[in-house]
Design an enzyme around this catalytic site. Structure first.
Site, PDB file in Angstrom:
ATOM      1  CG  ASP A 116      -0.294  -0.029   2.530  1.00  0.00           C
ATOM      2  OD1 ASP A 116       0.950  -0.031   2.568  1.00  0.00           O
ATOM      3  OD2 ASP A 116      -1.004  -0.059   3.549  1.00  0.00           O
ATOM      4  CE  LYS A 129      14.169   2.066  12.452  1.00  0.00           C
ATOM      5  NZ  LYS A 129      14.514   0.629  12.306  1.00  0.00           N
ATOM      6  CG  HIS A 176      18.975   1.703  -0.707  1.00  0.00           C
ATOM      7  ND1 HIS A 176      20.075   1.608   0.094  1.00  0.00           N
ATOM      8  CD2 HIS A 176      18.312   0.535  -0.534  1.00  0.00           C
ATOM      9  CE1 HIS A 176      20.083   0.437   0.708  1.00  0.00           C
ATOM     10  NE2 HIS A 176      19.030  -0.225   0.339  1.00  0.00           N
TER      11      HIS A 176
END
Length: 244
Positions: free
Chosen positions: A127, A141, A148
């Protein structure tokens, strides 16, 4: 051989260092030395006697060669002495250098050793590309550092959804690596550039970004500005502000 040619030779074989470090970690070598106590120095034969497998009679010789390399790269310390039985032999004793603690699991089970086993698995909630719950702050996090893992197109989709989910004057915080704009020779910069190559070797869509590249993506997504709030151990906290 001059220093430049020596440097070139080192670069040619540089991939051997993480390979040997990975093997030493998987064999439990660092853990064996760590369990021996602070300041402990062990011989290759002492370490070999505690390895999970005892099928290789030449294990101590192989270990000695591996640990010499890791000592040369300051992962381990090495104390050399003469040892005489039938003839004089050099005895090397190995201990943990300060950097080694980052490759030994802490009380939470965390260790930089996991980076040596980096794989292409993506544990990203689907989602993120559709809708993100609203809030005044979003903290992104993940153990594999979400942004990346994706190319600019998919990063932009995620950032736009985050922007829409933020309340007025909200901000987004991203923990990620931020590489320098220009090549640098510091240990930190070398680590960042090497990890960028690590990602490229996994898949061409994965990449690290510079601060300006983060800023460009953020502004395309609608954010007012960004700020690198702090950095530690090559990781940075990047703040993306929705408005002034």
């Amino acid at each position: 051989m001059d220093s430049h040619s020596q440097h070139a030779m080192q670069l040619v074989s540089a991939s051997l260092v993480p390979m040997v470090l990975k093997a030493a970690i998987e064999l439990g070598v660092l853990d064996i030395i760590h369990r021996a106590g602070p300041g402990a120095l062990l011989s290759p034969s002492q370490i070999a006697s505690q390895l999970p497998s005892q099928n290789n009679p030449g294990a101590s010789l192989v270990l000695d060669r591996m640990l010499r390399l890791l000592s040369a790269h300051s992962v381990l310390t090495c104390s050399v002495s003469a040892h005489q039985v039938d003839h004089v032999e050099v005895l090397r004793l190995y201990g943990l250098a300060p950097v080694a603690k980052y490759f030994i699991r802490d009380q939470d089970g965390a260790s930089l050793a996991t980076l040596l086993n980096y794989c292409n698995d993506k544990h990203i909630a689907g989602d993120m590309f559709v809708r993100i719950p609203k809030g005044d702050a979003i903290f992104m996090k993940d153990k594999q550092w979400v942004l990346h893992l994706f190319d600019d197109k998919h990063c932009l989709m995620i950032l736009k959804n985050c922007y829409e989910a933020l309340l007025d004057h909200g901000k987004m915080m991203v923990v990620n690596l931020v590489i320098p704009e220009a090549p640098e020779t510091s240990l930190s910069a070398k680590s960042l550039f090497q990890f960028d190559m690590f990602l490229m070797n996994t898949t061409t869509s994965e990449r690290e970004r510079t601060e300006k590249e983060f800023e460009s993506l953020a502004k395309q997504a609608g954010f007012y500005t960004i700020r690198v709030a702090c950095s530690a151990f090559n990781f940075s906290v990047v703040e993306l502000f929705k408005s002034m």
